[in-house]
Design an enzyme around this catalytic site. Structure first.
Site, PDB file in Angstrom:
ATOM      1  CB  CYS A   1       3.870 -17.293  36.454  1.00  0.00           C
ATOM      2  SG  CYS A   1       5.572 -17.856  36.299  1.00  0.00           S
TER       3      CYS A   1
ATOM      4  CG  HIS B   1       0.150 -21.614  37.516  1.00  0.00           C
ATOM      5  ND1 HIS B   1       0.275 -20.639  36.551  1.00  0.00           N
ATOM      6  CD2 HIS B   1       1.387 -21.747  38.076  1.00  0.00           C
ATOM      7  CE1 HIS B   1       1.520 -20.190  36.532  1.00  0.00           C
ATOM      8  NE2 HIS B   1       2.223 -20.855  37.437  1.00  0.00           N
TER       9      HIS B   1
ATOM     10  CD  GLU C   1      -3.330 -24.719  40.004  1.00  0.00           C
ATOM     11  OE1 GLU C   1      -4.185 -24.097  39.336  1.00  0.00           O
ATOM     12  OE2 GLU C   1      -2.226 -25.087  39.521  1.00  0.00           O
TER      13      GLU C   1
ATOM     14  CE  LYS D   1       1.834 -22.703  33.310  1.00  0.00           C
ATOM     15  NZ  LYS D   1       0.396 -22.414  33.468  1.00  0.00           N
TER      16      LYS D   1
ATOM     17  CG  HIS E   1       5.300 -21.924  32.895  1.00  0.00           C
ATOM     18  ND1 HIS E   1       4.539 -20.793  32.671  1.00  0.00           N
ATOM     19  CD2 HIS E   1       5.523 -21.950  34.238  1.00  0.00           C
ATOM     20  CE1 HIS E   1       4.329 -20.165  33.820  1.00  0.00           C
ATOM     21  NE2 HIS E   1       4.910 -20.859  34.775  1.00  0.00           N
TER      22      HIS E   1
ATOM     23  CG  PHE F   1       9.072 -17.476  40.993  1.00  0.00           C
ATOM     24  CD1 PHE F   1       8.546 -18.719  41.262  1.00  0.00           C
ATOM     25  CD2 PHE F   1      10.242 -17.407  40.263  1.00  0.00           C
ATOM     26  CE1 PHE F   1       9.165 -19.884  40.810  1.00  0.00           C
ATOM     27  CE2 PHE F   1      10.875 -18.554  39.804  1.00  0.00           C
ATOM     28  CZ  PHE F   1      10.331 -19.793  40.078  1.00  0.00           C
TER      29      PHE F   1
END
Length: 417
Positions: free
Chosen positions: A172, A306, A317, A336, A341, A399
């Site tokens: 991502c 994010h 975050e 998102k 996403h 990830f």
């Protein structure tokens, strides 16, 4: 630290943007959806426990060289819009045109996967891996379907770009890191213009199944920063930006949309899927982006998070944001909940949104957010706010602890009605 060839008096600017999202094809539909807090998800009818997806429902012409890749169609459409907005790049030599893209796993159906693999299955039940590696036939979708750099190569061929190029495959964070690579290439004097961004589509059973197994997809709706959040809505799309020196844009009479002021990256080295619980790597990427841009935290007027809506991701975050900016010191939101996403394309789509926020004077709302988790000490923009941010930070965390933060700034000609 800034690259040695950076010239603060002649910054790198964004002269064109393009997008394909669940809001539609183009940056116009994207802006309209964000300024009205519109939820763009559509029902998913498959057998998986998935309620909604952020799919682009508009028809896009299939590229003749990529008849089996939906995300390639997204990439070409967004790239064409971005370059058209920038006025093209025919005025510069092909070897001075760069292309840096981020992308994700292949968009394959079970039937396609069977076709790709079973032709190399021997009588002993083992796959002939050397034969798979040698299979470069243009008459079959495989293995071209599984080569991450194939769309990058296709765009370079269509656009006559013979300069620096690379494809980021870092989950991502991929698209944001590709944008950073374009920034650095121009700073180093290796290119005069760079097409940067990302493209991805995992709205297919195999793509979604992996996230279902990980428990990352919400069985209902994405609710970022909410105490009841339980995962994200899968999306698809592409975002593209054209980068060049401010002086070069001015010489062509092109008004820049924003400045790309800085980039910062880091790797958590914590867990294969889970973020560092205190957001250590995320904080480091934001800190490095600020240093690269030569800015203090107080200069940032908005953080495009994010913000996936997962319990661990949002907590990590927000912890990182609080560490860098202080509690509730800067408005934050995520798109998102509205668009889904877009995985490897997320950093590029959100970079385009950051530019739109600067250009048109608004902070996107956080669609799906109901109430703030009391453990998250941040100022969440729940619905669109009219505000023209001077500097915006855009975060992308993937990830494996791969983190990238971008800083965009306004120019004298950025703000438009």
């Amino acid at each position: 630290m800034r690259d040695g060839m950076t010239d603060a008096s002649d910054p790198i600017v964004v002269s064109g943007i393009g997008a394909v999202t669940a809001a539609g094809v183009g940056t116009g539909p994207l802006r309209s959806a964000l300024e009205t807090d519109r939820f763009c998800g559509t029902p998913w009818e498959g057998a998986l426990p998935v309620h909604r997806v952020g799919a682009c429902t508009e028809d896009l012409p299939a590229h003749p060289d990529f008849p089996d890749d939906r995300k390639a169609d997204h990439a070409f459409a967004a790239a064409r819009e971005a370059l058209a907005m920038a006025g093209g790049w025919d005025h510069i030599a092909p070897e001075r045109r760069a292309v840096f893209l981020g992308t994700g796993l292949s968009s394959v159906t079970p039937d396609e996967l069977e076709t790709d693999l079973y032709v190399h299955l021997g009588a002993d039940g083992r796959f002939d891996r050397p034969a798979m590696a040698r299979d470069l036939s243009r008459d079959r979708g495989a293995p071209r379907r599984h080569m991450p750099a194939r769309v990058t190569a296709g765009l370079r061929a269509e656009l006559g770009a013979e300069g620096p190029a690379a494809t980021s495959f870092s989950a991502c964070a991929a698209a944001a890191q590709a944008i950073g690579e374009g920034l650095r290439a121009i700073r180093r004097g290796e290119a005069d213009m760079a097409l940067v961004g990302g493209h991805d589509s995992m709205i297919h059973p195999l793509g979604m199944l992996s996230f279902v197994v990980l428990g990352a997809l919400s069985p209902t709706l994405c609710r970022p920063f909410d105490p009841s959040r339980d995962g994200f809505m899968i999306g698809e799309g592409a975002g593209m930006l054209v980068l060049e020196r401010a002086s070069a844009a001015a010489a062509r009479g092109v008004a820049p949309l924003a400045v790309l002021a800085g980039v910062g990256s880091s790797v958590d080295a914590w867990n294969a899927t889970a973020p560092h619980p205190e957001g250590a790597g995320a904080a480091l990427s934001m800190q490095r982006a600020l240093r690269d841009a030569g800015l203090a935290p107080e200069a940032i007027a908005y953080v495009n998070c994010h913000g996936t809506g997962t319990p661990l991701g949002d907590r990590a975050e927000c912890s990182a944001i609080t560490r860098i900016f202080g509690p509730r010191a800067v408005p934050v939101s995520t798109i998102k909940g509205a668009l889904g996403h877009t995985i490897a394309a997320a950093g590029a789509v959100e970079a385009v949104v950051s530019v739109l926020a600067i250009q048109h004077g608004f902070l996107p709302g956080t669609v799906g957010h109901g109430s703030l988790d009391p453990d998250l000490p941040v100022d969440v923009v729940t619905s669109v706010r009219r505000h023209a941010p001077a500097f915006v930070m855009s975060n992308s965390f993937g990830f494996g602890g791969q983190n990238c933060s971008l800083v965009f700034g306004a120019t004298a000609s950025s703000a438009r009605p």
